[in-house]
Write a protein that holds these residues in place. Structure first.
Motif, PDB file in Angstrom:
ATOM      1  N   CYS A  47       0.852  -1.187   0.000  1.00 25.92           N
ATOM      2  CA  CYS A  47       0.000   0.000   0.000  1.00 25.92           C
ATOM      3  C   CYS A  47       0.889   1.239   0.000  1.00 25.92           C
ATOM      4  O   CYS A  47       1.785   1.366   0.825  1.00 25.92           O
ATOM      5  CB  CYS A  47      -0.887  -0.023   1.242  1.00 25.92           C
ATOM      6  SG  CYS A  47      -1.820   1.489   1.499  1.00 25.92           S
ATOM      7  N   VAL A  49       0.087   4.105   0.783  1.00 26.58           N
ATOM      8  CA  VAL A  49      -0.235   5.011   1.889  1.00 26.58           C
ATOM      9  C   VAL A  49       0.436   4.527   3.176  1.00 26.58           C
ATOM     10  O   VAL A  49       1.164   5.269   3.823  1.00 26.58           O
ATOM     11  CB  VAL A  49      -1.762   5.113   2.095  1.00 26.58           C
ATOM     12  CG1 VAL A  49      -2.087   6.061   3.247  1.00 26.58           C
ATOM     13  CG2 VAL A  49      -2.441   5.576   0.812  1.00 26.58           C
ATOM     14  N   CYS A  50       0.234   3.234   3.517  1.00 26.94           N
ATOM     15  CA  CYS A  50       0.674   2.765   4.837  1.00 26.94           C
ATOM     16  C   CYS A  50       1.701   1.635   4.764  1.00 26.94           C
ATOM     17  O   CYS A  50       2.132   1.133   5.796  1.00 26.94           O
ATOM     18  CB  CYS A  50      -0.531   2.306   5.648  1.00 26.94           C
ATOM     19  SG  CYS A  50      -1.198   0.736   5.066  1.00 26.94           S
ATOM     20  N   CYS A  67      -6.900   1.547   3.856  1.00 28.66           N
ATOM     21  CA  CYS A  67      -6.693   2.905   3.339  1.00 28.66           C
ATOM     22  C   CYS A  67      -7.746   3.256   2.294  1.00 28.66           C
ATOM     23  O   CYS A  67      -8.190   4.397   2.205  1.00 28.66           O
ATOM     24  CB  CYS A  67      -5.285   3.049   2.770  1.00 28.66           C
ATOM     25  SG  CYS A  67      -4.035   2.976   4.076  1.00 28.66           S
TER      26      CYS A  67
END
Ligand SMILES: [Zn+2]
Ligand SMILES: [Zn+2]
Length: 400
Positions: A47, A49-50, A67
Motif C-alpha cells: 500500500c 499510503v501505509c 486505506c
C-alpha cells in the motif's frame, strides 16, 4: 457496493474518446499509465499510503483495503480532521514504521500519493441515477392519471419537472388491476367517434410512458441549459428510445420476455382498426428486441441506468443546435466514462468488451425506433380522425 479499482480514461469529449460516439470507437485505454504518466504496478505489493499489503488499485493508487475505505469515507462524508502536529505526522514515515494515528495526515498522505476523489464522484453519479430512477418509477406508479396530454412542444416548454407528483399523489390504488377492470378497459368504445372512457385506475400508457420519460429528462441539470427548441428536438428523437429501453428493463426485472405494464397488464389487444399484420410486426418483433438482448446480456441495474443516461444525452439528435450538441457531448462523456469504469471494475479484462456490448444496444434502439416509425406510417392510414395521440405522434413523427 461497487469498487472502482481500475484506471479511468480521460473524460474529455475529444473525437477519439470512446465517449464521443454512439458506435463504440476502438478503446484507447490508458491501462499501462495513469494520468500522472506514472506506470501502474499491475501486481501491487504494498500500500502506497501505509506500506501494508495492497489488495489492488483503489482510487488510482495501489493500496490496502483499510486505506481504501478510509479515503472513501472521508471523501464521501466530507469529513474534516485536525492535526496537532502541523500536518507532519507522516513526514519521516517509512516501511516497517508504526502507522501514525493522525487521521488528518493520513488523508493528506492519501492525496499526496495520488488517490483521486474523482472516482468517488463516479459513485455519486450512479447514486443520483438510482435516486432518479426511484422517483421516475414512483411517478409511473402514482395515482396521477391525466386524460388530456400535452403535445411534446407544450411538455418541454415548462422547465419544471412534475416527476415529484409521484410523492404528492401517492400510489395508484387497485394495482395490479383486477381481471374485471382490465376487461372493462378493453371493451370496445360504446360511443364510436368519441374518446373512450377508461376505469379510474387505468392509465393511457401510450402517452403516459412518454410523459414519464420527458419529465425524467427535465430533472437532469443539462436539460435546463438547452433552449426550448433544443429540448424539443432532443426529446422528439430520444424519448421513444429511452422509453423502449425503460420498458424493456422493466420486463427483465420482472423476469419475463413479454412487454408488461406496471399495473399488471400484458399488452392490450390493439384496436380493431389496426390491421393485424402491422400489429404483429410491432409487438412480436420490433418491441421485443431490446428485451431479449437485455436478458441475454444479463444487464444489471447500474448498466441500465448508465446506458439510459448516455442515451438521453443524444448529441446526434437531428436539428439540435451546435451549442446543445456540445452540452450533450460533455454530459454523455461523463456517463460513458462512468460506464467504462463500472464494467472494468466488475468484469476485469472482459470490461472493454462488456462496455462495447452495452453501447451497442443504442444501435438496436435506434433501429427499433426507425422500424416503429415506419410501421406507424401505415397504421396512420387506418387511424380514425378523432383519435388524438399527443406525445406519441410527436415522437413517431406522424405528421412531419
Ligand atoms: Zn494502507
Ligand atoms: Zn497529523
Amino acid at each position: 457496493m461497487f469498487d472502482y479499482d481500475l484506471p479511468s480514461v480521460s473524460s474529455s469529449p475529444s473525437s477519439s474518446s470512446p465517449a464521443s460516439n454512439f458506435s463504440p470507437a476502438p478503446l484507447k485505454l490508458k491501462d499501462k499509465y495513469r494520468k500522472s504518466g506514472k506506470p501502474y504496478q499491475f501486481v501491487p505489493s504494498s500500500c502506497q499510503v501505509c506500506f501494508g499489503k495492497a489488495t489492488g488499485h483503489h482510487y488510482d493508487v495501489a493500496s490496502c483495503n483499510g486505506c481504501k475505505s478510509f479515503f472513501r469515507r472521508v471523501t464521501i462524508e466530507k469529513l474534516v480532521y485536525k492535526c496537532d502536529n502541523h500536518m507532519r505526522c507522516y513526514n519521516d514515515f517509512k516501511a516497517g514504521d508504526k502507522i501514525p494515528k493522525c487521521r488528518a495526515c493520513r488523508y493528506k498522505r492519501c492525496v499526496d500519493v495520488g488517490m483521486n476523489p474523482l472516482e468517488s464522484q463516479v459513485s455519486d453519479l450512479i447514486k443520483n441515477l438510482v435516486h432518479l430512477d426511484l422517483k421516475t418509477n414512483k411517478f409511473r406508479d402514482c395515482s396521477y392519471n391525466p386524460v388530456d396530454f400535452p403535445t411534446l412542444k407544450e411538455a418541454v416548454k415548462d422547465e419544471i419537472s412534475i416527476i415529484g407528483y409521484g410523492d404528492r399523489f401517492g400510489p395508484m390504488p387497485g394495482w395490479p388491476l383486477a381481471p374485471e377492470v382490465i376487461e372493462e378497459a378493453r371493451k370496445p368504445n360504446p360511443n364510436p367517434g368519441t374518446r373512450k372512457i377508461l376505469p379510474a385506475n387505468v392509465k393511457r400508457w401510450l402517452m403516459y410512458d412518454l410523459l414519464t420519460i420527458v419529465e425524467m429528462a427535465k430533472t437532469f441539470d443539462f436539460f435546463n441549459k438547452l433552449n426550448e427548441m433544443d429540448r424539443y428536438y432532443l426529446c422528439r428523437d430520444t424519448t421513444l428510445m429511452v422509453s423502449n429501453l425503460t420498458k424493456a428493463y422493466f420486463s427483465v426485472e420482472n423476469k419475463t420476455d413479454q412487454l408488461i405494464r406496471a399495473d399488471g397488464q400484458t399488452l392490450a389487444p390493439p384496436p380493431k382498426w389496426i390491421p393485424k399484420e402491422y400489429m404483429d410486426k410491432l409487438l412480436l418483433d420490433i418491441m421485443k428486441r431490446a428485451i431479449s438482448t437485455l436478458i441475454r446480456m444479463k444487464c444489471t441495474k447500474i448498466e441500465f441506468l448508465l446506458l439510459r443516461a448516455i442515451l438521453l444525452c443524444n448529441a446526434a439528435a437531428p436539428d439540435i443546435s451546435s451549442t446543445a450538441r456540445a452540452i450533450l457531448q460533455t454530459e454523455r462523456a461523463k456517463y460513458t466514462v462512468a460506464l467504462l469504469n463500472y464494467t472494468m471494475a466488475n468484469h476485469g479484462l472482459e470490461g472493454p468488451g462488456r462496455f462495447a456490448e452495452i453501447l451497442n444496444i443504442i444501435d438496436l434502439l435506434e433501429r427499433q425506433q426507425k422500424d416503429q416509425r415506419d410501421v406507424n406510417v401505415f397504421i396512420l392510414l387506418y387511424r380514425p380522425k378523432h383519435v388524438k395521440l399527443p406525445l406519441l405522434d410527436d415522437v413517431m413523427l406522424s405528421f412531419c
